[in-house]
Design a protein around this motif. Structure first.
Motif, PDB file in Angstrom:
ATOM      1  N   LYS A 130      84.882 -37.641  72.400  1.00 24.57           N
ATOM      2  CA  LYS A 130      85.834 -38.520  71.721  1.00 24.57           C
ATOM      3  C   LYS A 130      86.704 -39.237  72.754  1.00 24.57           C
ATOM      4  CE  LYS A 130      88.465 -39.227  67.803  1.00 24.57           C
ATOM      5  NZ  LYS A 130      88.068 -40.412  67.071  1.00 24.57           N
ATOM      6  N   GLY A 131      86.764 -40.543  72.667  1.00 27.33           N
ATOM      7  CA  GLY A 131      87.567 -41.324  73.608  1.00 27.33           C
ATOM      8  C   GLY A 131      86.756 -41.912  74.746  1.00 27.33           C
ATOM      9  N   ALA A 132      85.486 -41.497  74.872  1.00 32.60           N
ATOM     10  CA  ALA A 132      84.658 -42.007  75.980  1.00 32.60           C
ATOM     11  C   ALA A 132      84.535 -43.534  75.906  1.00 32.60           C
ATOM     12  CB  ALA A 132      83.283 -41.353  75.958  1.00 32.60           C
ATOM     13  N   ASP A 133      84.528 -44.065  74.678  1.00 30.00           N
ATOM     14  CA  ASP A 133      84.376 -45.523  74.519  1.00 30.00           C
ATOM     15  C   ASP A 133      85.685 -46.270  74.794  1.00 30.00           C
ATOM     16  OD1 ASP A 133      85.586 -44.381  72.328  1.00 30.00           O
ATOM     17  OD2 ASP A 133      84.642 -45.707  70.864  1.00 30.00           O
ATOM     18  N   GLU A 162      88.268 -51.217  84.609  1.00 25.07           N
ATOM     19  CA  GLU A 162      88.928 -52.191  85.496  1.00 25.07           C
ATOM     20  C   GLU A 162      90.426 -52.066  85.311  1.00 25.07           C
ATOM     21  OE1 GLU A 162      87.561 -56.077  84.388  1.00 25.07           O
ATOM     22  OE2 GLU A 162      85.500 -55.567  84.912  1.00 25.07           O
ATOM     23  N   ILE A 163      91.178 -52.538  86.317  1.00 28.14           N
ATOM     24  CA  ILE A 163      92.639 -52.490  86.181  1.00 28.14           C
ATOM     25  C   ILE A 163      93.197 -53.905  86.080  1.00 28.14           C
ATOM     26  CG2 ILE A 163      92.799 -50.316  87.432  1.00 28.14           C
ATOM     27  CD1 ILE A 163      93.828 -51.891  89.846  1.00 28.14           C
ATOM     28  N   LEU A 164      94.373 -54.020  85.445  1.00 27.21           N
ATOM     29  CA  LEU A 164      95.087 -55.297  85.410  1.00 27.21           C
ATOM     30  C   LEU A 164      96.099 -55.277  86.552  1.00 27.21           C
ATOM     31  CD1 LEU A 164      95.763 -55.536  81.572  1.00 27.21           C
ATOM     32  CD2 LEU A 164      94.017 -56.743  82.902  1.00 27.21           C
ATOM     33  N   LEU A 218      88.231 -44.620  84.579  1.00 30.22           N
ATOM     34  CA  LEU A 218      87.118 -43.950  85.269  1.00 30.22           C
ATOM     35  C   LEU A 218      85.995 -44.951  85.491  1.00 30.22           C
ATOM     36  CD1 LEU A 218      86.683 -40.599  83.252  1.00 30.22           C
ATOM     37  CD2 LEU A 218      87.503 -40.806  85.603  1.00 30.22           C
ATOM     38  N   GLU A 219      85.223 -44.749  86.548  1.00 31.94           N
ATOM     39  CA  GLU A 219      83.989 -45.532  86.703  1.00 31.94           C
ATOM     40  C   GLU A 219      83.059 -45.164  85.544  1.00 31.94           C
ATOM     41  OE1 GLU A 219      82.348 -44.692  90.565  1.00 31.94           O
ATOM     42  OE2 GLU A 219      83.959 -45.743  91.610  1.00 31.94           O
ATOM     43  N   SER A 220      81.965 -45.910  85.393  1.00 27.52           N
ATOM     44  CA  SER A 220      81.101 -45.652  84.238  1.00 27.52           C
ATOM     45  C   SER A 220      80.574 -44.218  84.309  1.00 27.52           C
ATOM     46  CB  SER A 220      79.962 -46.670  84.192  1.00 27.52           C
ATOM     47  OG  SER A 220      78.938 -46.258  85.026  1.00 27.52           O
ATOM     48  N   PRO A 254      82.298 -40.144  88.618  1.00 30.28           N
ATOM     49  CA  PRO A 254      82.841 -38.990  87.878  1.00 30.28           C
ATOM     50  C   PRO A 254      81.757 -38.010  87.416  1.00 30.28           C
ATOM     51  CG  PRO A 254      83.066 -41.040  86.615  1.00 30.28           C
ATOM     52  CD  PRO A 254      82.644 -41.428  87.995  1.00 30.28           C
ATOM     53  N   ASP A 255      82.020 -36.731  87.645  1.00 25.73           N
ATOM     54  CA  ASP A 255      81.110 -35.669  87.205  1.00 25.73           C
ATOM     55  C   ASP A 255      81.657 -35.038  85.914  1.00 25.73           C
ATOM     56  OD1 ASP A 255      83.294 -34.219  88.085  1.00 25.73           O
ATOM     57  OD2 ASP A 255      82.276 -33.346  89.815  1.00 25.73           O
ATOM     58  N   GLY A 256      81.023 -33.964  85.462  1.00 30.27           N
ATOM     59  CA  GLY A 256      81.397 -33.359  84.186  1.00 30.27           C
ATOM     60  C   GLY A 256      82.845 -32.892  84.151  1.00 30.27           C
ATOM     61  N   ASP A 257      83.298 -32.258  85.235  1.00 27.17           N
ATOM     62  CA  ASP A 257      84.668 -31.742  85.251  1.00 27.17           C
ATOM     63  C   ASP A 257      85.676 -32.886  85.264  1.00 27.17           C
ATOM     64  OD1 ASP A 257      86.789 -29.901  85.445  1.00 27.17           O
ATOM     65  OD2 ASP A 257      86.747 -29.997  87.639  1.00 27.17           O
ATOM     66  N   CYS A 258      85.349 -33.927  86.008  1.00 25.75           N
ATOM     67  CA  CYS A 258      86.237 -35.088  86.087  1.00 25.75           C
ATOM     68  C   CYS A 258      86.355 -35.755  84.706  1.00 25.75           C
ATOM     69  CB  CYS A 258      85.663 -36.057  87.126  1.00 25.75           C
ATOM     70  SG  CYS A 258      86.606 -37.557  87.289  1.00 25.75           S
TER      71      CYS A 258
END
Ligand code: AMP
Ligand code: MN
Ligand code: MN
Length: 313
Positions: free
Chosen positions: A59-62, A67-69, A48-50, A20-24
């Motif tokens: 805000k919310g980055a953490d 991973e998905i279930l 998102l990948e790391s 992921p880049d800045g826009d993503c």
């Protein structure tokens, strides 16, 4: 309508493209923040990948899931800044299983792969499209930081030809939310770690002119990345610096992936439509900025790419 789709869903996943880049990151976290604020009773998750370290203040980055279930099925999956399903990477199974899918994007190569699609190839960024869809009155300061960051990154700080008067008006409205725009540009776009600057220097010293000076290319092997202790996601910006070579209509930057193939980034002037060039090898992107994964040695990849570029010069 995106708002309609959101209202009708109890559980919603957001996903963006691999590496992921800045826009993503900006569009995904901006929409995530908006929905968390406006619809606190819904289940909303972002996949998102790391992400690059400078974006972690958002805000919310953490709360981003990496991973998905297997048994998780969402009412709605929203794909952002993603030109095709495959580019979703690890979150693609959630897209497949979701009851409804929605895509917001600005890649010309996007074939409208979701149930509903909002695709505007002329838009500066997916973040600007999300801004338009949400409406300025529903955007908080936290959401504004995300969307502004996304617009800054895809426009090269409001400089690339994808920047429109509408982009500047949206940016002005986001500034009015009280965001620290100087800090966002300096700390997420301009600033590089010492190691990033060193490897940028390496890439520039080893760059070579091609096509009688109308092209410039450079590459970084895994070994070099390891010796400078730099991760692939920290190589953003090198291709833009190469592109500043006077006389060059196209810049080619490639770095080696784990499997020995190369991630190729292309940047160009009006003379070359690099989304077409990347498209010929299974990649995609925009007219002036595109990417593709290619196998072979650096020289073999250039041998394949150059004739396709020359068709346009
Ligand atoms: P990059 O060179 O990775 O900064 O990417 C430039 C543009 O091309 C971005 O809009 C990417 O989303 C797109 N892009 C990069 N790599 C690929 C790929 N392998 N397939 C399709 N689009 C890509
Ligand atoms: Mn992107
Ligand atoms: Mn984008």
């Amino acid at each position: 309508m995106l708002n309609e789709a959101i209202k009708n869903a109890a559980s919603i996943a957001i996903g963006g493209h691999v590496r992921p880049d800045g826009d993503c990151v900006g569009s995904c976290l901006g929409l995530y923040r908006y929905m968390k604020e406006q619809f606190p009773d819904k289940q909303i998750d972002v996949y998102l990948e790391s992400i690059p370290a400078p974006f972690l203040f958002l805000k919310g980055a953490d709360e981003i899931r990496h991973e998905i279930l297997a048994d998780q099925i969402y009412d709605l999956f929203i794909a952002l800044d993603c030109g095709d399903k495959g580019r979703l990477g690890f979150s693609a199974p959630l897209f497949e299983s979701a009851k409804k899918t929605f895509c917001v994007d600005h890649h010309v190569s996007n074939q409208a792969f979701a149930n509903e699609n909002h695709i505007e190839p002329d838009a500066s960024s997916t973040s600007e499209l999300v801004y338009d869809l949400l409406g300025v009155d529903n955007i908080s300061k936290n959401t504004a930081e995300c969307l502004y960051l996304g617009m800054v990154h895809d426009t090269g700080v409001f400089r690339h030809s994808c920047t429109h008067p509408s982009t500047m008006r949206a940016a002005a409205s986001l500034m009015e939310k009280g965001i620290d725009f100087t800090k966002i540009i300096t700390e997420t776009f301009d600033e590089k770690t010492f190691a990033q600057n060193q490897i940028l220097g390496y890439a520039l010293v080893n760059s070579r002119l091609l096509l009688n000076g109308r092209g410039v290319a450079s590459s970084i092997s895994r070994q070099t990345m390891e010796s400078y202790e730099v991760l692939p996601k920290q190589l953003d910006g090198i291709v833009n610096q190469l592109k500043l070579t006077k006389g060059a209509d196209i810049a080619i930057f490639m770095y080696e992936l784990e499997n020995g193939s190369y991630k190729v980034s292309l940047r160009s002037t009006e003379a070359v439509d690099v989304s077409c060039v990347a498209g010929r090898f299974g990649g995609g992107g925009h007219a002036r900025a595109a990417g593709v994964n290619m196998s072979g040695t650096v020289d073999e990849i250039l041998e394949n790419l150059l004739p396709v570029i020359e068709e346009q010069l």
